[in-house]
Write an enzyme that holds these catalytic residues in place. Structure first.
Site, PDB file in Angstrom:
ATOM      1  N   GLY A  11       0.956   6.009   0.772  1.00  0.00           N
ATOM      2  CA  GLY A  11       1.797   4.886   0.358  1.00  0.00           C
ATOM      3  C   GLY A  11       2.851   5.359  -0.618  1.00  0.00           C
ATOM      4  CB  ALA A  13       7.880   5.082   0.710  1.00  0.00           C
ATOM      5  N   GLY A  14       5.935   3.390  -1.658  1.00  0.00           N
ATOM      6  CA  GLY A  14       5.762   2.060  -2.254  1.00  0.00           C
ATOM      7  C   GLY A  14       6.114   2.046  -3.727  1.00  0.00           C
ATOM      8  CB  ILE A  16       1.771   2.018  -7.048  1.00  0.00           C
ATOM      9  CG1 ILE A  16       1.455   0.568  -7.426  1.00  0.00           C
ATOM     10  CG2 ILE A  16       0.875   2.982  -7.824  1.00  0.00           C
ATOM     11  CD1 ILE A  16       0.034   0.130  -7.110  1.00  0.00           C
ATOM     12  N   GLY A  17       3.747   4.177  -5.850  1.00  0.00           N
ATOM     13  CA  GLY A  17       4.072   5.568  -5.531  1.00  0.00           C
ATOM     14  C   GLY A  17       5.306   6.040  -6.286  1.00  0.00           C
ATOM     15  NE  ARG A  92      -6.552 -11.890   0.034  1.00  0.00           N
ATOM     16  CZ  ARG A  92      -7.759 -12.202   0.485  1.00  0.00           C
ATOM     17  NH1 ARG A  92      -7.918 -13.119   1.400  1.00  0.00           N
ATOM     18  NH2 ARG A  92      -8.819 -11.602  -0.003  1.00  0.00           N
ATOM     19  CG  ASN A 105      -6.831  -2.699   3.666  1.00  0.00           C
ATOM     20  OD1 ASN A 105      -5.937  -1.895   3.420  1.00  0.00           O
ATOM     21  ND2 ASN A 105      -6.726  -3.992   3.389  1.00  0.00           N
ATOM     22  N   GLY A 130      -5.365   1.309  -3.517  1.00  0.00           N
ATOM     23  CA  GLY A 130      -5.004   0.237  -2.583  1.00  0.00           C
ATOM     24  C   GLY A 130      -6.132  -0.769  -2.423  1.00  0.00           C
ATOM     25  CG  ASP A 159      -9.157  -4.006 -13.628  1.00  0.00           C
ATOM     26  OD1 ASP A 159      -8.249  -4.823 -13.437  1.00  0.00           O
ATOM     27  OD2 ASP A 159      -9.668  -3.333 -12.715  1.00  0.00           O
ATOM     28  CG  HIS A 187      -9.254  -3.704  -8.909  1.00  0.00           C
ATOM     29  ND1 HIS A 187      -8.720  -3.867 -10.168  1.00  0.00           N
ATOM     30  CD2 HIS A 187      -8.223  -3.848  -8.063  1.00  0.00           C
ATOM     31  CE1 HIS A 187      -7.416  -4.092 -10.062  1.00  0.00           C
ATOM     32  NE2 HIS A 187      -7.093  -4.097  -8.788  1.00  0.00           N
TER      33      HIS A 187
HETATM   34  P1  NDP Z   1       2.361  -1.105  -4.110  1.00  0.00           P
HETATM   35  O1  NDP Z   1       2.732   0.309  -4.259  1.00  0.00           O
HETATM   36  O2  NDP Z   1       2.851  -2.097  -5.102  1.00  0.00           O
HETATM   37  O3  NDP Z   1       0.758  -1.265  -4.050  1.00  0.00           O
HETATM   38  C1  NDP Z   1      -0.022  -0.405  -3.248  1.00  0.00           C
HETATM   39  C2  NDP Z   1      -1.458  -0.856  -3.273  1.00  0.00           C
HETATM   40  O4  NDP Z   1      -1.979  -0.770  -4.581  1.00  0.00           O
HETATM   41  C3  NDP Z   1      -1.691  -2.293  -2.823  1.00  0.00           C
HETATM   42  O5  NDP Z   1      -2.838  -2.316  -1.975  1.00  0.00           O
HETATM   43  C4  NDP Z   1      -1.967  -3.003  -4.115  1.00  0.00           C
HETATM   44  O6  NDP Z   1      -2.846  -4.098  -3.933  1.00  0.00           O
HETATM   45  C5  NDP Z   1      -2.707  -1.935  -4.845  1.00  0.00           C
HETATM   46  N1  NDP Z   1      -2.936  -2.177  -6.277  1.00  0.00           N
HETATM   47  C6  NDP Z   1      -4.076  -1.885  -6.928  1.00  0.00           C
HETATM   48  N2  NDP Z   1      -4.013  -2.215  -8.203  1.00  0.00           N
HETATM   49  C7  NDP Z   1      -2.813  -2.759  -8.388  1.00  0.00           C
HETATM   50  C8  NDP Z   1      -2.181  -3.314  -9.502  1.00  0.00           C
HETATM   51  N3  NDP Z   1      -2.771  -3.403 -10.657  1.00  0.00           N
HETATM   52  N4  NDP Z   1      -0.937  -3.775  -9.361  1.00  0.00           N
HETATM   53  C9  NDP Z   1      -0.330  -3.712  -8.171  1.00  0.00           C
HETATM   54  N5  NDP Z   1      -0.896  -3.198  -7.071  1.00  0.00           N
HETATM   55  C10 NDP Z   1      -2.133  -2.736  -7.172  1.00  0.00           C
HETATM   56  O7  NDP Z   1       2.724  -1.625  -2.654  1.00  0.00           O
HETATM   57  P2  NDP Z   1       4.041  -1.430  -1.807  1.00  0.00           P
HETATM   58  O8  NDP Z   1       3.955  -2.466  -0.744  1.00  0.00           O
HETATM   59  O9  NDP Z   1       5.232  -1.274  -2.662  1.00  0.00           O
HETATM   60  O10 NDP Z   1       3.808  -0.008  -1.142  1.00  0.00           O
HETATM   61  C11 NDP Z   1       2.780   0.263  -0.271  1.00  0.00           C
HETATM   62  C12 NDP Z   1       3.210   1.464   0.550  1.00  0.00           C
HETATM   63  O11 NDP Z   1       2.080   1.896   1.281  1.00  0.00           O
HETATM   64  C13 NDP Z   1       4.311   1.157   1.562  1.00  0.00           C
HETATM   65  O12 NDP Z   1       5.320   2.132   1.414  1.00  0.00           O
HETATM   66  C14 NDP Z   1       3.601   1.302   2.908  1.00  0.00           C
HETATM   67  O13 NDP Z   1       4.445   1.838   3.893  1.00  0.00           O
HETATM   68  C15 NDP Z   1       2.506   2.270   2.538  1.00  0.00           C
HETATM   69  N6  NDP Z   1       1.329   2.347   3.393  1.00  0.00           N
HETATM   70  C16 NDP Z   1       0.929   3.602   3.707  1.00  0.00           C
HETATM   71  C17 NDP Z   1      -0.163   3.805   4.468  1.00  0.00           C
HETATM   72  C18 NDP Z   1      -0.532   5.205   4.776  1.00  0.00           C
HETATM   73  O14 NDP Z   1      -0.111   6.110   4.088  1.00  0.00           O
HETATM   74  N7  NDP Z   1      -1.300   5.433   5.814  1.00  0.00           N
HETATM   75  C19 NDP Z   1      -0.961   2.693   4.975  1.00  0.00           C
HETATM   76  C20 NDP Z   1      -0.504   1.407   4.547  1.00  0.00           C
HETATM   77  C21 NDP Z   1       0.609   1.248   3.771  1.00  0.00           C
HETATM   78  P3  NDP Z   1      -2.329  -5.628  -3.784  1.00  0.00           P
HETATM   79  O15 NDP Z   1      -1.623  -5.676  -2.458  1.00  0.00           O
HETATM   80  O16 NDP Z   1      -3.585  -6.397  -3.816  1.00  0.00           O
HETATM   81  O17 NDP Z   1      -1.413  -5.872  -4.950  1.00  0.00           O
END
Ligand code: NDP
Length: 328
Positions: A11, A13-14, A16-17, A92, A105, A130, A159, A187
């Site tokens: 993940g 590119a997200g 948190i990443g 979700r 998941n 995640g 937390d 969590h």
């Molecule tokens: P984020 O980077 O914001 O979050 C990623 C995950 O961390 C989510 O499941 C999120 O849960 C979780 N999380 C845990 N604790 C926290 C917290 N305290 N605050 C916020 N998030 C928390 O999500 P993005 O959508 O920006 O990025 C996700 C990336 O993952 C995308 O780039 C997508 O393409 C990628 N991805 C990659 C996969 C892979 O490598 N195979 C598979 C699936 C997705 P919650 O949703 O409950 O906030």
């Protein structure tokens, strides 16, 4: 000089990443003497964005960053991984049932567990961020039979840090003076931040607070629902604080907890405190010699018992649901 440690981040590119990668590259994950090589995993449609982040990482000219590779294949991404941060997950969405969320998941964490089993380094350490993090970690762990189960953990350090911050504000003391706080369970909103064993400047924290109503009506819900408060204020979910906690979790795992203190992490239960063996649940933990260990022998009062049991019950239900789906 030391060979670079391979750190796989999913993940990447997200949100948190984006916050996490620069902290890793600067040496904050493993320490200022350890070079790192980043292995980024993304889904195919996000690879381009990850490539953009890799350009920025290059522009950071980090002395400890030996290189960044990008993959859309789990087997390749986890090959040789020493540390794996599983951040990417299926969030979700509106109208989604819990079963659908767990199933989506499972489709991510099962192949990742298999890939870790097949190709990660012998010293692999896995942190799942995640959500639903504890159960995603359980799924990955179940598909990595050749990796010691205790290498799979899930994050409750955010937390823990949130609880430290709230208690620090309440008592008007710096966070550095608070020791032995603990997060128990899942969590999720059922998590239980426990101050009954915590010490503030050498005194018991629960006695220093001396206000059970504040505990149950303010402290616990503020910590448990902090994620929603951030979304409300920021218009986006917490990212930098989650990344910071992931850094803390791995740094502590590798470098240990200070004498006379502990932290919180979701680790595989050995049956301690009535938490069924094998569940990945948060406990007070110490770290020594690269291992997290559950703090033993704490007395659990009625107030805590009810709340720990409720959160653990939710973990049992999640485990039973993924079992029914054939994911573990
Ligand atoms: P984020 O980077 O914001 O979050 C990623 C995950 O961390 C989510 O499941 C999120 O849960 C979780 N999380 C845990 N604790 C926290 C917290 N305290 N605050 C916020 N998030 C928390 O999500 P993005 O959508 O920006 O990025 C996700 C990336 O993952 C995308 O780039 C997508 O393409 C990628 N991805 C990659 C996969 C892979 O490598 N195979 C598979 C699936 C997705 P919650 O949703 O409950 O906030």
């Amino acid at each position: 000089t030391q060979a670079p440690v391979n750190v796989t981040v999913t993940g990447a590119a997200g949100q948190i990443g984006y916050a996490l990668l620069f902290r890793i590259a600067s040496g904050q994950l493993l320490g200022p003497d350890t070079p790192v090589r980043l292995r980024l995993l993304e889904i195919p449609q996000a690879v381009k964005a990850a490539e953009g982040t890799a350009l920025e990482l290059e522009d950071g000219a980090f002395p400890l960053l030996a290189g960044t590779d990008i993959f859309d294949d789990a087997k390749q991404a986890f090959s040789g991984a020493n540390v794996a941060l599983l951040v990417g997950a299926r969030p979700r969405t509106k109208g989604m049932e819990r079963g659908d969320l767990l199933e989506a998941n499972g489709g991510i964490f099962k192949p990742q567990g298999e890939a870790i089993n097949a190709g990660a380094a012998d010293d692999i350490k896995v942190l799942v961020v995640g959500n639903p993090a504890n159960t995603n970690a359980l799924i990955a762990q179940a598909h990595a039979p050749d990796v010691p189960a205790d290498r799979f953990t899930a994050m409750t350090r955010l937390d823990h840090n949130r609880a430290l911050a709230q208690l620090s504000k309440k008592l008007g003391v710096p966070v550095s003076e608070i020791k032995k706080l603990a997060i128990w369970g899942n969590h999720s909103a059922t998590q239980y931040p426990d101050i009954f064993h915590a010490e503030v400047a050498g005194k018991n924290a629960a006695e220093a607070v001396n206000d059970e109503a504040w505990l149950s009506d303010t402290f616990i819900p503020t910590v448990a629902k902090r994620g929603a408060a951030i979304i409300e204020a920021r218009g986006a979910s917490s990212a930098a604080s989650a990344a910071s906690a992931a850094i803390d979790h791995v740094y502590t795992w590798v470098n240990g907890t200070p004498e006379g203190d502990w932290t919180s992490a979701a680790v595989v239960s050995d049956g301690s405190y009535g938490v069924p063996e094998g569940l990945i649940s948060s406990f007070p933990v110490t770290a020594r010699d690269g291992k997290y260990e559950i703090v033993q022998g704490l007395e659990i009062n009625e107030f805590s018992r009810t709340r720990i049991d409720a959160s653990v019950q939710e973990l049992i239900e999640e485990r039973d649901a993924v079992k029914k789906l054939g994911l573990i």
